[in-house]
Design a protein around this motif. Sequence first.
Motif, PDB file in Angstrom:
ATOM      1  N   LEU A 197       0.784  -1.235   0.000  1.00 41.45           N
ATOM      2  CA  LEU A 197       0.000   0.000   0.000  1.00 41.45           C
ATOM      3  C   LEU A 197       0.817   1.287   0.000  1.00 41.45           C
ATOM      4  O   LEU A 197       0.265   2.380   0.005  1.00 41.45           O
ATOM      5  CB  LEU A 197      -0.912   0.039   1.244  1.00 41.45           C
ATOM      6  N   MET A 198       2.150   1.156   0.008  1.00 43.29           N
ATOM      7  CA  MET A 198       2.947   2.392   0.091  1.00 43.29           C
ATOM      8  C   MET A 198       3.115   3.044  -1.282  1.00 43.29           C
ATOM      9  O   MET A 198       3.324   2.373  -2.289  1.00 43.29           O
ATOM     10  CB  MET A 198       4.319   2.089   0.699  1.00 43.29           C
ATOM     11  N   PHE A 199       3.074   4.386  -1.298  1.00 43.39           N
ATOM     12  CA  PHE A 199       3.349   5.144  -2.518  1.00 43.39           C
ATOM     13  C   PHE A 199       4.851   5.352  -2.616  1.00 43.39           C
ATOM     14  O   PHE A 199       5.490   5.761  -1.647  1.00 43.39           O
ATOM     15  CB  PHE A 199       2.705   6.532  -2.436  1.00 43.39           C
ATOM     16  N   LYS A 200       5.385   5.141  -3.828  1.00 45.65           N
ATOM     17  CA  LYS A 200       6.821   5.334  -4.033  1.00 45.65           C
ATOM     18  C   LYS A 200       7.070   6.640  -4.768  1.00 45.65           C
ATOM     19  O   LYS A 200       6.277   7.024  -5.617  1.00 45.65           O
ATOM     20  CB  LYS A 200       7.332   4.194  -4.921  1.00 45.65           C
ATOM     21  N   THR A 201       8.169   7.281  -4.456  1.00 43.13           N
ATOM     22  CA  THR A 201       8.585   8.437  -5.246  1.00 43.13           C
ATOM     23  C   THR A 201      10.112   8.506  -5.227  1.00 43.13           C
ATOM     24  O   THR A 201      10.748   7.629  -4.640  1.00 43.13           O
ATOM     25  CB  THR A 201       7.948   9.734  -4.715  1.00 43.13           C
ATOM     26  N   GLN A 202      10.683   9.500  -5.913  1.00 47.11           N
ATOM     27  CA  GLN A 202      12.142   9.592  -5.934  1.00 47.11           C
ATOM     28  C   GLN A 202      12.633  10.920  -5.416  1.00 47.11           C
ATOM     29  O   GLN A 202      11.975  11.941  -5.626  1.00 47.11           O
ATOM     30  CB  GLN A 202      12.672   9.445  -7.359  1.00 47.11           C
ATOM     31  N   MET A 203      13.798  10.880  -4.783  1.00 43.44           N
ATOM     32  CA  MET A 203      14.427  12.118  -4.348  1.00 43.44           C
ATOM     33  C   MET A 203      15.773  12.205  -5.061  1.00 43.44           C
ATOM     34  O   MET A 203      16.503  11.222  -5.141  1.00 43.44           O
ATOM     35  CB  MET A 203      14.654  12.088  -2.833  1.00 43.44           C
ATOM     36  N   GLY A 204      16.089  13.394  -5.600  1.00 47.55           N
ATOM     37  CA  GLY A 204      17.355  13.545  -6.330  1.00 47.55           C
ATOM     38  C   GLY A 204      17.073  13.936  -7.757  1.00 47.55           C
ATOM     39  O   GLY A 204      15.995  13.647  -8.291  1.00 47.55           O
ATOM     40  N   SER A 205      18.074  14.575  -8.412  1.00 51.10           N
ATOM     41  CA  SER A 205      17.792  15.166  -9.717  1.00 51.10           C
ATOM     42  C   SER A 205      18.118  14.255 -10.890  1.00 51.10           C
ATOM     43  O   SER A 205      17.558  14.392 -11.958  1.00 51.10           O
ATOM     44  CB  SER A 205      18.541  16.489  -9.836  1.00 51.10           C
ATOM     45  N   THR A 206      19.005  13.291 -10.712  1.00 51.61           N
ATOM     46  CA  THR A 206      19.301  12.437 -11.864  1.00 51.61           C
ATOM     47  C   THR A 206      18.627  11.087 -11.679  1.00 51.61           C
ATOM     48  O   THR A 206      18.552  10.571 -10.562  1.00 51.61           O
ATOM     49  CB  THR A 206      20.823  12.189 -11.998  1.00 51.61           C
TER      50      THR A 206
END
Length: 510
Positions: A197-206
């Motif tokens: 149930l967790m939403f994933k996202t990204q941190m960082g520019s590349t």
Amino acid sequence: MANYEDIFKKVVAHAKEYGFVFQSSEVYDGLGAVYDYGPYGSELKNNIRTYWWKSMVNMNENIVGIDAAIFMHPTTWKASGHVDAFNDPLIDNKDSKKRYRADVLIEDHTAKIENKIEKEVKKAAKRFGNSFNQEQFINTNPRVLGYKEKISAIMARFSKAMENDDLADIKTQIEELGIVCPVSGTKNWTNVRQFNLMFKTQMGSTADGANDLYLRPETAQGIFVNFLNVQKTARMKIPFGIAQTGKAFRNEIVARQFIFRMREFEQMEMQFFVRPGEEIQWYEHWKDARIKWHHSLGMGEENYRFHDHENLAHYANAACDIEFKFPFGFKELEGIHSRTDFDLKSHQEHAGRKLQYFDPEINESYVPYVVETSIGLDRMFLTILSHAYNEEKVNGDTRLVLNIPAMLAPVKAAVLPLTKKDNMPEKAREILKELQCDFNCQYEEKDSIGKRYRRQDAIGTPFCITVDHQTLEDNTVTVRDRDTMEQSRVSIDKLHSIISKKVDIKNYLQ
Ligand code: ATP
């Protein structure tokens, strides 16, 4: 009398029409199970949050608050068990293509059996009249006992299958119970699968170097990882608690029932750190304190009940829910969990740092045990709104009123000049100015006074203050009470204390 579903539909429509809750991004046809709070909704939500905060943090010397970030180091969720185990079992109906939570299908099935028990009880109460002993009836009537046994057997089999990750047996159970899809009416089910149930996202520019992050699915972990920071800086001694309110995110499989189950919602949580071995005593303490908090709002003690968990989460050694009677039945409103030392121990292992407390009273260091209280702010909002919504017959007309506990009402008083002439608006604005610093007030001069009263009833304003000709002569106004509709003539200099008396949080806090 309208049935419960009709009432719920009306509550949802009312919430939108009067600026309490809107669907998120409605101009783009909305986003599933995400909602925005409008002018009155955001006030009501703030007031509920404040009531919770005051009673948990301000009224307890040994509880302090924090405000942790939504983003956390990704290892947090490995340590908490969410990466591996924060799953719901999902199942699809091949004909309707609708998706369901397998556990909810089974719970709905047992709720139907519970309804049968309720019907038996009602029938018997009618038959036996005053001599009816409900408890005795429930514990001895063969038909009721049969239903209860059925429910226990279903839940026991389901719990065992969940524990053993035996998804095939859950499917078989759904088939054997004859559960059909409410849309297609068929039993043409797919296999059961686990869904995180967790939403994933990204941190960082590349793209390459970016870190995968999760949006937090509960606020609790921000408290656990800050346990020592808070204990040391606020110089807390065990037992003590850390409280927090904030957003949580869950990619819910099925999100129906308005703000009851959302994908973005707000939690109000408190983790209470105790000596190992004393957790059950504190668990009982918090069960009692939290049910009293709910009862303090005066929404009927019969509308709450405890539900003990049979299927304990991997981290708990005791757990229960406080359930509320929503228009669609008794459902979880708050969870109270004895979480043992699972979280702190696991963070200690994953981070390679000690998360221990030195207890000067017993001269020992240990990882504390934790009892938590966790309530959804949006669910709490829904209990208030659905309970407050009333349609009353007044002189052959229908009056729509929200009987919200006065302390929580979005607007506490409306100041209304009887007409727009004769200096009445100026006088009304003077009164507004006197009151608005302490209470959220509204000024309204449009439409007849009757219409204005009804508009204020519909948003739950406890007081309507009307400025009329007499006001200009003797500095008195009429004050109309939302619930009784009675009007009394009072001097302007008494207004502040009249409102204050009614909306004071102290009237509710125990
Ligand atoms: P449920 O069984 O209803 O999914 P849960 O047992 O997973 O809830 P907890 O993890 O104990 O819920 O969360 C604590 C509280 O947070 C719940 O009692 C509820 O009030 C609230 N909550 C949980 N999930 C949601 C959601 N999707 N939308 C709104 N509130 C929620």
